[in-house]
Design an enzyme around this catalytic site. Structure first.
Site, PDB file in Angstrom:
ATOM      1  N   ASP A  67       0.822  -1.207   0.000  1.00  0.00           N
ATOM      2  CA  ASP A  67       0.000   0.000   0.000  1.00  0.00           C
ATOM      3  C   ASP A  67       0.856   1.257   0.000  1.00  0.00           C
ATOM      4  O   ASP A  67       2.061   1.216   0.260  1.00  0.00           O
ATOM      5  CB  ASP A  67      -0.961  -0.001   1.207  1.00  0.00           C
ATOM      6  CG  ASP A  67      -0.323  -0.570   2.471  1.00  0.00           C
ATOM      7  OD1 ASP A  67       0.921  -0.546   2.568  1.00  0.00           O
ATOM      8  OD2 ASP A  67      -1.050  -1.035   3.352  1.00  0.00           O
ATOM      9  N   ASN A 136      -7.707  -3.187  14.046  1.00  0.00           N
ATOM     10  CA  ASN A 136      -9.077  -3.478  13.591  1.00  0.00           C
ATOM     11  C   ASN A 136      -9.116  -4.658  12.615  1.00  0.00           C
ATOM     12  O   ASN A 136     -10.129  -4.896  11.966  1.00  0.00           O
ATOM     13  CB  ASN A 136      -9.700  -2.239  12.932  1.00  0.00           C
ATOM     14  CG  ASN A 136      -8.952  -1.803  11.677  1.00  0.00           C
ATOM     15  OD1 ASN A 136      -7.964  -2.433  11.297  1.00  0.00           O
ATOM     16  ND2 ASN A 136      -9.406  -0.739  11.043  1.00  0.00           N
ATOM     17  N   HIS A 138      -7.274  -5.035   9.866  1.00  0.00           N
ATOM     18  CA  HIS A 138      -6.980  -4.802   8.443  1.00  0.00           C
ATOM     19  C   HIS A 138      -5.672  -5.479   8.038  1.00  0.00           C
ATOM     20  O   HIS A 138      -4.770  -5.654   8.842  1.00  0.00           O
ATOM     21  CB  HIS A 138      -6.995  -3.308   8.083  1.00  0.00           C
ATOM     22  CG  HIS A 138      -5.845  -2.497   8.582  1.00  0.00           C
ATOM     23  ND1 HIS A 138      -5.949  -1.150   8.899  1.00  0.00           N
ATOM     24  CD2 HIS A 138      -4.540  -2.794   8.814  1.00  0.00           C
ATOM     25  CE1 HIS A 138      -4.786  -0.686   9.279  1.00  0.00           C
ATOM     26  NE2 HIS A 138      -3.915  -1.659   9.245  1.00  0.00           N
ATOM     27  N   GLU A 143      -9.668  -2.125   5.004  1.00  0.00           N
ATOM     28  CA  GLU A 143     -10.328  -1.832   6.272  1.00  0.00           C
ATOM     29  C   GLU A 143     -11.563  -2.725   6.446  1.00  0.00           C
ATOM     30  O   GLU A 143     -12.049  -3.318   5.471  1.00  0.00           O
ATOM     31  CB  GLU A 143     -10.739  -0.349   6.276  1.00  0.00           C
ATOM     32  CG  GLU A 143      -9.561   0.626   6.199  1.00  0.00           C
ATOM     33  CD  GLU A 143      -8.776   0.735   7.505  1.00  0.00           C
ATOM     34  OE1 GLU A 143      -8.562  -0.287   8.202  1.00  0.00           O
ATOM     35  OE2 GLU A 143      -8.356   1.858   7.824  1.00  0.00           O
TER      36      GLU A 143
HETATM   37  C1  F6R Z   1       1.400  -1.435   6.052  1.00  0.00           C
HETATM   38  C2  F6R Z   1       0.170  -2.215   6.136  1.00  0.00           C
HETATM   39  C3  F6R Z   1      -0.643  -2.226   7.379  1.00  0.00           C
HETATM   40  C4  F6R Z   1       0.181  -2.491   8.622  1.00  0.00           C
HETATM   41  C5  F6R Z   1      -0.709  -2.447   9.870  1.00  0.00           C
HETATM   42  C6  F6R Z   1       0.107  -2.625  11.123  1.00  0.00           C
HETATM   43  O1  F6R Z   1       2.005  -1.584   4.779  1.00  0.00           O
HETATM   44  O2  F6R Z   1      -0.175  -2.827   5.178  1.00  0.00           O
HETATM   45  O3  F6R Z   1      -1.639  -3.213   7.252  1.00  0.00           O
HETATM   46  O4  F6R Z   1       0.795  -3.739   8.515  1.00  0.00           O
HETATM   47  O5  F6R Z   1      -1.379  -1.216   9.928  1.00  0.00           O
HETATM   48  O6  F6R Z   1       0.939  -1.521  11.302  1.00  0.00           O
HETATM   49  P1  F6R Z   1       2.097  -1.566  12.386  1.00  0.00           P
HETATM   50  O7  F6R Z   1       3.059  -2.595  11.938  1.00  0.00           O
HETATM   51  O8  F6R Z   1       2.721  -0.186  12.341  1.00  0.00           O
HETATM   52  O9  F6R Z   1       1.449  -1.896  13.674  1.00  0.00           O
END
Ligand code: F6R
Length: 259
Positions: A67, A136, A138, A143
């Site tokens: 992303d 959450n 994702h 989301e």
């Molecule tokens: C980032 C991504 C997100 C993160 C998730 C956890 O490329 O795809 O799904 O993996 O938000 O973020 P952290 O690792 O910062 O807790």
């Protein structure tokens, strides 16, 4: 789905990096799907260390990031392109043309997203997809309520995700609320998926992903449909799993069978 409980983040990073490095030895033009955020940092440190020690050659590796934020330039300090340059790409002598991010600007974003999907297919598909998980549930920026069949597209981030990621932004700094992300359908086509999760804040999400019903309300639960996913958790993220002892026993037996 395998659940591997690790005593520390470092242990998880070591295991995940070890698997990637072994796959790279077997296939020099490995195709990696990559994540950003705090979770994969330990893995990237180990990949960089292996490269610096002369043990890993990334010159033929192709990468596709999960992303990227819409509205941030490639050089913006909070862009995921900057993150990847700082944590991995800048230190492993990967070829620029082998590095790809989901499109975030241009005349026709929808067509560019379709092209991103085609580029993954043209590369032969993703061999190993690295994932983190949001509190959450994702994966990527899919989301809650994202279609389980979704493809690369622009998503609006939830307040929960914006709040969780606010820690990366200075007071008053603009935080984008749109991002282009691989879809859940895209992620599920990876040959192997390695998801890491650390901390109790993610315990509900891990419980829903592993033991809950498959539901777009907890996007990571879609991984139950994938035939080759390993989930690396610390004790905090494992806290709400009801079959923790069983997962440990499975891993003991797996180790026994492979030794
Ligand atoms: C980032 C991504 C997100 C993160 C998730 C956890 O490329 O795809 O799904 O993996 O938000 O973020 P952290 O690792 O910062 O807790």
């Amino acid at each position: 789905m395998r659940v591997i409980e690790c005593s520390t983040r470092d242990e998880a990073a070591e295991l995940v990096a070890g698997e990637i490095l072994r796959a790279l030895q077997a296939k020099p033009d490995l195709v990696l799907g990559l994540a950003t955020g705090s979770t994969p940092v330990g893995v990237y440190e180990r990949l960089v260390a292996a490269h610096c020690a002369g043990d890993a050659d990334f010159s033929e590796v192709r990468t596709f990031n999960l992303d990227e934020y819409v509205g941030l330039s490639a050089l913006h300090p909070q862009s995921y392109r900057t993150f990847m340059r700082e944590h991995l790409f800048g230190s492993i002598q990967i070829q620029d043309h082998n590095v790809r991010f989901p499109p975030v600007d241009g005349f026709d974003l929808r067509a560019a997203c379709e092209q991103y999907e085609r580029a993954i297919v043209d590369a032969g598909g993703i061999d190993i997809q690295l994932l983190g998980i949001g509190s959450n549930g994702h994966i990527g920026f899919n989301e809650p309520t994202s279609s389980l069949a979704s493809r690369t597209r622009v998503k609006t981030l939830t307040d929960k995700t914006l709040g969780d990621n606010a820690r990366f932004y200075k007071e008053g700094e603009m935080q984008p609320e749109l991002a282009t992300t691989m879809g859940i359908g895209t992620i599920l086509e990876a040959k192997r998926i390695l998801l890491q999760s650390f901390g109790e804040k993610k315990a509900d999400a891990i419980h829903a992903a592993v033991e809950g019903p498959i539901s777009s309300f907890w996007p990571a639960s879609a991984l139950q449909l994938h035939p080759d996913t390993a989930i690396y958790v610390d004790a905090g993220s494992a806290a709400r799993l009801t079959m923790r002892d069983y997962y440990r026993r499975v891993e003991r037996n797996e180790r026994g069978m492979s030794s």
